[in-house]
Design a protein around this motif. Structure first.
Motif, mmCIF file in Angstrom:
data_model
loop_
_atom_site.group_PDB
_atom_site.id
_atom_site.type_symbol
_atom_site.label_atom_id
_atom_site.label_comp_id
_atom_site.label_asym_id
_atom_site.label_seq_id
_atom_site.Cartn_x
_atom_site.Cartn_y
_atom_site.Cartn_z
ATOM 1 N N ASN A 69 0.848 -1.202 0.000
ATOM 2 C CA ASN A 69 0.000 0.000 0.000
ATOM 3 C C ASN A 69 0.878 1.243 0.000
ATOM 4 O OD1 ASN A 69 -1.760 2.092 0.488
ATOM 5 N ND2 ASN A 69 -2.819 1.100 2.214
ATOM 6 N N ASP A 70 1.008 1.878 -1.170
ATOM 7 C CA ASP A 70 1.914 3.032 -1.247
ATOM 8 C C ASP A 70 1.285 4.320 -0.737
ATOM 9 O OD1 ASP A 70 0.237 3.735 -3.303
ATOM 10 O OD2 ASP A 70 1.726 3.458 -4.907
ATOM 11 N N ARG A 71 0.048 4.244 -0.199
ATOM 12 C CA ARG A 71 -0.560 5.427 0.430
ATOM 13 C C ARG A 71 -0.157 5.523 1.909
ATOM 14 N NH1 ARG A 71 -3.680 9.124 -0.693
ATOM 15 N NH2 ARG A 71 -5.443 8.558 0.612
ATOM 16 N N LEU A 72 0.464 4.492 2.430
ATOM 17 C CA LEU A 72 0.901 4.539 3.837
ATOM 18 C C LEU A 72 2.137 5.436 3.951
ATOM 19 C CD1 LEU A 72 0.264 0.823 4.857
ATOM 20 C CD2 LEU A 72 -1.012 2.862 5.597
ATOM 21 N N PRO A 73 2.378 6.025 5.127
ATOM 22 C CA PRO A 73 3.441 7.038 5.255
ATOM 23 C C PRO A 73 4.844 6.516 4.904
ATOM 24 C CG PRO A 73 2.369 6.595 7.386
ATOM 25 C CD PRO A 73 1.585 5.876 6.351
ATOM 26 N N PRO A 74 5.545 7.264 4.037
ATOM 27 C CA PRO A 74 6.904 6.855 3.653
ATOM 28 C C PRO A 74 7.917 7.026 4.783
ATOM 29 C CG PRO A 74 6.344 8.974 2.637
ATOM 30 C CD PRO A 74 5.093 8.463 3.290
ATOM 31 N N VAL A 75 7.580 7.859 5.740
ATOM 32 C CA VAL A 75 8.500 8.048 6.866
ATOM 33 C C VAL A 75 7.776 7.633 8.143
ATOM 34 C CG1 VAL A 75 9.914 9.665 8.183
ATOM 35 C CG2 VAL A 75 9.689 9.947 5.692
ATOM 36 N N VAL A 76 8.341 6.650 8.834
ATOM 37 C CA VAL A 76 7.785 6.185 10.106
ATOM 38 C C VAL A 76 8.844 6.382 11.181
ATOM 39 C CG1 VAL A 76 6.932 4.180 11.404
ATOM 40 C CG2 VAL A 76 6.185 4.533 9.036
ATOM 41 N N VAL A 77 8.419 7.025 12.275
ATOM 42 C CA VAL A 77 9.324 7.330 13.381
ATOM 43 C C VAL A 77 8.898 6.525 14.599
ATOM 44 C CG1 VAL A 77 10.275 9.157 14.852
ATOM 45 C CG2 VAL A 77 9.522 9.695 12.512
ATOM 46 N N GLY A 78 9.833 5.770 15.165
ATOM 47 C CA GLY A 78 9.562 5.037 16.392
ATOM 48 C C GLY A 78 10.201 5.743 17.579
ATOM 49 N N GLN A 98 14.450 17.061 12.230
ATOM 50 C CA GLN A 98 15.050 15.886 11.584
ATOM 51 C C GLN A 98 14.026 15.167 10.699
ATOM 52 O OE1 GLN A 98 18.279 15.315 11.642
ATOM 53 N NE2 GLN A 98 18.432 17.131 12.948
ATOM 54 N N LEU A 99 12.785 15.132 11.171
ATOM 55 C CA LEU A 99 11.710 14.510 10.389
ATOM 56 C C LEU A 99 11.484 15.285 9.095
ATOM 57 C CD1 LEU A 99 9.289 12.555 10.101
ATOM 58 C CD2 LEU A 99 7.927 14.259 11.310
ATOM 59 N N ALA A 100 11.464 16.615 9.190
ATOM 60 C CA ALA A 100 11.243 17.448 8.003
ATOM 61 C C ALA A 100 12.335 17.194 6.973
ATOM 62 C CB ALA A 100 11.194 18.924 8.399
ATOM 63 N N ALA A 101 13.572 17.090 7.444
ATOM 64 C CA ALA A 101 14.690 16.834 6.523
ATOM 65 C C ALA A 101 14.488 15.483 5.845
ATOM 66 C CB ALA A 101 16.009 16.865 7.289
ATOM 67 N N GLU A 102 14.037 14.500 6.594
ATOM 68 C CA GLU A 102 13.813 13.159 6.058
ATOM 69 C C GLU A 102 12.677 13.157 5.020
ATOM 70 O OE1 GLU A 102 15.782 10.663 7.151
ATOM 71 O OE2 GLU A 102 14.800 9.011 6.079
ATOM 72 N N ILE A 103 11.565 13.825 5.351
ATOM 73 C CA ILE A 103 10.417 13.891 4.427
ATOM 74 C C ILE A 103 10.837 14.608 3.151
ATOM 75 C CG2 ILE A 103 8.179 14.998 4.029
ATOM 76 C CD1 ILE A 103 7.495 14.537 6.958
ATOM 77 N N ASN A 104 11.546 15.718 3.299
ATOM 78 C CA ASN A 104 11.947 16.487 2.127
ATOM 79 C C ASN A 104 12.928 15.669 1.292
ATOM 80 O OD1 ASN A 104 10.216 18.547 2.890
ATOM 81 N ND2 ASN A 104 11.773 19.582 4.118
ATOM 82 N N GLY A 105 13.747 14.866 1.956
ATOM 83 C CA GLY A 105 14.654 13.967 1.243
ATOM 84 C C GLY A 105 13.909 12.918 0.428
ATOM 85 N N HIS A 106 12.785 12.426 0.990
ATOM 86 C CA HIS A 106 12.002 11.396 0.303
ATOM 87 C C HIS A 106 11.337 11.883 -0.955
ATOM 88 C CE1 HIS A 106 11.611 7.470 2.310
ATOM 89 N NE2 HIS A 106 12.276 8.107 3.242
ATOM 90 N N THR A 107 11.015 13.189 -1.001
ATOM 91 C CA THR A 107 10.291 13.696 -2.181
ATOM 92 C C THR A 107 11.204 14.480 -3.095
ATOM 93 O OG1 THR A 107 9.534 15.382 -0.650
ATOM 94 C CG2 THR A 107 7.914 13.747 -1.322
ATOM 95 N N ALA A 108 12.488 14.670 -2.671
ATOM 96 C CA ALA A 108 13.412 15.475 -3.474
ATOM 97 C C ALA A 108 13.737 14.752 -4.780
ATOM 98 C CB ALA A 108 14.690 15.740 -2.698
#
Ligand code: CTP
Ligand code: CA
Length: 236
Positions: free
Chosen positions: A144-153, A226-236
């Motif tokens: 399911n590619d609608r699930l969040p690409p970044v998961v933080v534990g 750090q999360l923002a950097a990761e999310i922006n990295g995923h869509t860059a």
């Protein structure tokens, strides 16, 4: 063109955050709970909101009020939390699993209050394992590619003779399969119910860990950055 020196922002992003501690029902009046106050989760919701994100907060048991400006969803037990997470996870840019989820729940919920039946005996409560919600979301992403690409534990750890807090954190990050793991050291007087926290953010992609210490809101801002950097990295 984004100014390289500007702070990463979550404007236009959707972030799902779970907070607090689950309560596992035993009978109509009793539950098994834990000492999570929900302060760190509420601080994360505030920090994500302040960074411009559209935040959905799934609150289990909180000892502090939920922040304004976030969509609030309630869940009590781990099973209810799992339902709520899967009901809201699609279309989110990130999931932050900050809730303290009970690893075990009573095997059965008594329909009426458990009574003292005689002078001396006491019941034995059988427990069963709860699902690992974070691990389920991570593995469900495969189909399911609608699930969040970044998961933080989040992991509260104590060091011992076998390893440091960091050793345990690294092993848990690998086991869980999430992108970020925020590790904090816990002990009798550390973390639970207090307003300060010492954390390390570990990255699955091998980026060096980032440490932070301070109030729960200060620590939350570091995690969100750090999360923002990761999310922006995923869509860059
Ligand atoms: N978590 C979860 N579902 C569970 C247990 C934990 O989603 N049933 C999530 C927590 O919200 C947290 C992360 O997993 O983000 C790590 O929780 P932790 O209790 O440290 O990990 P466990 O795998 O339960 O390991 P332990 O045996 O050390 O408690
Ligand atoms: Ca656990």
């Amino acid at each position: 063109i984004q100014d390289l020196l500007s702070e990463p922002t979550l404007a236009g992003r959707r972030v799902l955050i779970t907070a607090g501690g689950t309560r596992e029902p035993l009978d109509p009046v009793r539950f098994l709970g834990n000492r999570s106050s929900g302060r760190q989760g509420v601080a994360l919701a505030q920090a994500a909101r302040d960074a411009g994100a559209q935040v959905t907060l799934i609150a289990t048991h909180l000892e502090v009020p939920a922040p304004h400006g976030v969509a609030l969803v309630h869940a009590s037990s781990a099973l209810e939390l799992r339902e709520a997470v899967f009901a809201h996870a699609e279309g989110q840019d990130a999931l932050i699993m900050n809730a303290a989820v009970a690893d075990f729940r009573p095997a059965s919920i008594e329909g009426s209050k458990i009574k003292k039946r005689d002078e001396h005996s006491a019941p034995v409560i059988e427990l069963v394992r709860n699902p690992d919600i974070l691990a389920e979301v991570v593995s469900a992403r495969g189909a399911n590619d609608r699930l969040p690409p970044v998961v933080v534990g989040f992991a509260a750890e104590t060091g011992d003779e076998q390893g440091t807090v960091l050793d345990y954190g690294k092993a848990k990050l690998a086991r869980k399969g999430c992108e970020l793991l925020v590790v904090n050291e816990v002990g009798a007087n550390l973390t639970f119910g207090t307003d300060s926290n010492t954390i390390q953010v570990l990255f699955a992609d091998g980026k060096p860990a980032v440490s932070a210490a301070g109030s729960k809101i200060e620590v939350a801002r570091v995690v969100i950055e750090q999360l923002a950097a990761e999310i922006n990295g995923h869509t860059a």
